[in-house]
Write an enzyme that holds these catalytic residues in place. Structure first.
Site, short mmCIF file in Angstrom:
data_model
loop_
_atom_site.label_atom_id
_atom_site.label_comp_id
_atom_site.label_asym_id
_atom_site.label_seq_id
_atom_site.Cartn_x
_atom_site.Cartn_y
_atom_site.Cartn_z
N LYS A 80 0.84 -1.20 0.00
CA LYS A 80 0.00 0.00 0.00
C LYS A 80 0.88 1.25 0.00
O LYS A 80 1.90 1.29 0.70
CB LYS A 80 -0.90 -0.04 1.24
N SER A 155 -9.95 1.95 2.76
CA SER A 155 -9.06 2.67 1.88
C SER A 155 -8.15 1.78 1.04
O SER A 155 -7.65 2.21 0.01
CB SER A 155 -8.20 3.63 2.70
N SER A 179 -9.99 -0.53 6.86
CA SER A 179 -9.38 -0.37 5.53
C SER A 179 -8.73 -1.62 4.96
O SER A 179 -8.37 -1.66 3.79
CB SER A 179 -8.35 0.75 5.55
#
Lengths: 500, 98
Positions: A80, A155, A179
């Site tokens: 990420k 997210s 997330s």
């Protein structure tokens, strides 16, 4: 033989360990596919063949010298883009950091490198991880491999869409209010938020420091367990890092046994507010467990009714403080207004240009929650709700080993459907937020396709703090009940993405 | 209904060092009123003597030995700076001229 890119990380690691394939072969296979499909899924913000292949060459060389660096030696991975990397730009999904190349690796990134996992690239996210759809990314939304018009969750929608679409076998995510788990649920994949402190946050661009936790994203429970075992452990660079090991998650999965298991259903998270198909999948999971002789009881957590409200005070308060560092001085964007502006005007113009609407909304909300006259009523009360949630969970876990809830209230919604309605967006995290407020581990495991739209649903497993192994045990039990029924993991039912 | 007026938004944005346009002020005031109304329910949840939790695990200061360790070079530290001069970060004037 199944094509390489559809294999699990565990299978790939075995093939590499037994020298049937090299890390270079498998890294190239995933890189080629990711490069070809990324224009469709927008999973990656940055890809580097050179970096990935150089790491694969090193992994193969180490193995030739007799060194197997970890249980995932040679398996490529996606990271990420809110974790710092010295060999790739790190944007956190924001224009304010566009083009910034950090001077140090996050501890998790360092561990991946030392464990022989080539990094395929950096994955998309809502700006500074604020959102549950990736629509708040400054670089466009990622798309759900099950239906490219739908969100992959957020997210961490870059990581979830990369793994569910087989653009990476496994990925790293971060979870502040769901997330990792929410994207896993809506993409039919697996994701785990470890106990707070189990994985070092050093080098994670902080959203809300008392809630953030890094964790694994994968297509199977075993793959998440393997990855959590690689990335966890004490780190002197993170003062909240746990001193003691939580044991082997891999062993917990391999030895999972249903005997004596007691599960709780949270009264506040099993009734209204869930899409009927999601609720039906959840009821089916409970029925399957009951049929195995598992004791199921309902537990009462009245404080959960206030979890979202408390979260949307604590998170903006911490975020408004954490994001003060983006001030145009030491790194990132600088926008200078006309004339001879003071530094304060430069900061304000930079933050206006560099932050998107959701980030501005949360910073201003956090500033309000912390301002004098409101502090006790808002932030102070939210911190007390946090205590109540911990007390309710303590009581619940005195009766049961784990709690189960649906992970997400609905299946993946259409891109654009909720983007202009902040409150509707916030409600996606209703079931995942309590774990962050309490610091306990939580994971999402696929439990079917909702009858009304054929899209994936997930069941969330919550365990007491430090008992991540218990969570993985139950994850493995549930996963097996379903793979026995389906003959394969849920992800095998996903439409195959074709290179156009 | 909470009381976030356009003036409140202007004040908060200025505290947060974010320049906002008049259009943004209007939109933010509306949105924040809705959000604040929703989050204000926390007040109903807490009554009596409840301790506040700021962190999910017990926190203690962590110290390290006071020894010099390798750190970023000056050039590395400045590598991401929007502007620098003479080995330092360069910024606009701190004070107004008048």
């Amino acid at each position: 033989m199944t094509e390489l890119v559809f294999k699990t990380a565990a299978e790939i690691a075995d093939l590499i360990a037994s020298k049937e394939i090299s890390s270079q072969e498998v890294t190239k296979a995933f890189y080629d596919r990711a490069e070809a499909l990324n224009p469709q899924t927008n999973s990656y913000l940055y890809q580097s063949r050179e970096n990935a292949m150089a790491a694969a060459v090193s992994a193969d060389k180490a193995q030739a010298e007799g060194k197997i660096l970890s249980i995932l030696h040679g398996v490529p991975i996606a990271v990420k883009d809110n974790l710092t990397t010295t060999d790739a730009p790190t944007t956190s999904g924001s224009k304010i950091l566009e083009g910034w190349v950090p001077q140090y690796d996050a501890t998790v990134v360092k561990k991946l490198r030392a464990s022989g996992l080539p990094i395929l690239g950096k994955t998309n996210l809502d700006e500074f991880a604020m959102g549950s759809s990736t629509e708040y990314s400054a670089f466009g939304p990622s798309r759900n491999p099950w239906d490219l018009d739908r969100i992959p969750g957020g997210s961490g929608g870059g990581s979830s869409s990369a793994v569910a679409g087989h653009l990476a076998p496994i990925a790293i995510g971060s979870d502040t209010g769901g997330s990792i788990r929410y994207p896993a649920a809506v993409t039919g994949s697996v994701g785990a938020k470890p106990t707070y402190g189990a994985v070092s946050r050093y080098g994670l661009i902080a959203l809300a420091s008392s809630l953030d936790q890094i964790g694994p994203v994968s297509n199977t429970v075993l793959d998440s367990a393997l990855l959590q075992d690689v990335i966890s452990g004490h780190d002197p660079h993170d003062s909240t890092s746990l001193k003691d090991s939580l044991g082997s998650m891999t062993d917990a999965v391999k030895n999972a046994d249903v005997k004596g298991l007691r599960v709780g259903i949270v009264k506040q998270l099993s009734k209204d507010g869930f899409q009927p198909g999601v609720k039906a999948c959840f009821d089916d999971t409970i029925a399957k467990l009951t049929a195995q002789g598992v004791e199921v009881v309902e537990v009462d957590c009245p404080s959960f009714e206030y979890a979202i409200a408390a979260y949307y005070l604590i998170l903006p308060a911490e975020a408004s403080s954490n994001l003060a560092k983006f001030d145009s001085v030491r790194f990132g964007l600088r926008v200078a207004p006309e004339g001879n502006p003071t530094i304060e005007r430069v900061m304000a113009a930079t933050r206006e240009a560099g932050f998107g609407p959701e980030v501005k909304r949360r910073i201003i909300l956090g500033t309000y929650a912390l301002s004098s006259g409101y502090y006790d009523a808002y932030y102070g009360s939210a911190q007390k709700v946090r205590t109540l949630i911990q007390q309710d969970l303590e009581k619940a876990f005195s009766q049961v080993d784990v709690l189960l809830t649906p992970t997400a209230p609905t299946t993946a919604f259409k891109i654009g459907e909720k983007v202009n309605d902040p409150i509707a967006m916030y409600l996606n995290d209703v079931a995942t937020i309590p774990a962050n407020l309490a610091g306990i581990p939580g994971m999402s495991v696929p439990n079917g396709l909702a009858q009304e739209d054929g899209l994936p649903s997930g069941v969330q497993i919550l365990a007491p703090a430090m008992q991540d192994a218990q969570m993985y045990r139950v994850g493995a039990i549930i996963e097996k009940l379903y793979t026995d029924e389906w003959g394969s993991p849920l992800i095998a039912k996903a439409p195959k993405l074709e290179v156009k | 209904m909470s009381e976030i007026t356009p003036d409140t938004v202007r004040h908060l944005a200025s505290l947060a060092r974010i320049l906002v346009t008049e259009d943004e002020v209007e939109t933010l005031a509306k949105e924040l009123n809705v959000i604040v109304d929703a989050v204000a329910t926390v007040k109903k949840a807490v009554s009596g003597d409840i301790k506040a939790t700021s962190h999910p695990i017990p926190m203690a200061n962590v110290y390290r030995e006071d020894v010099v360790e390798p750190s970023l070079t000056q050039a590395e530290a400045l590598s991401g700076a929007p502007d620098s001069a003479d080995g330092r970060f360069r910024v606009a004037a701190i004070l107004d001229e008048d």
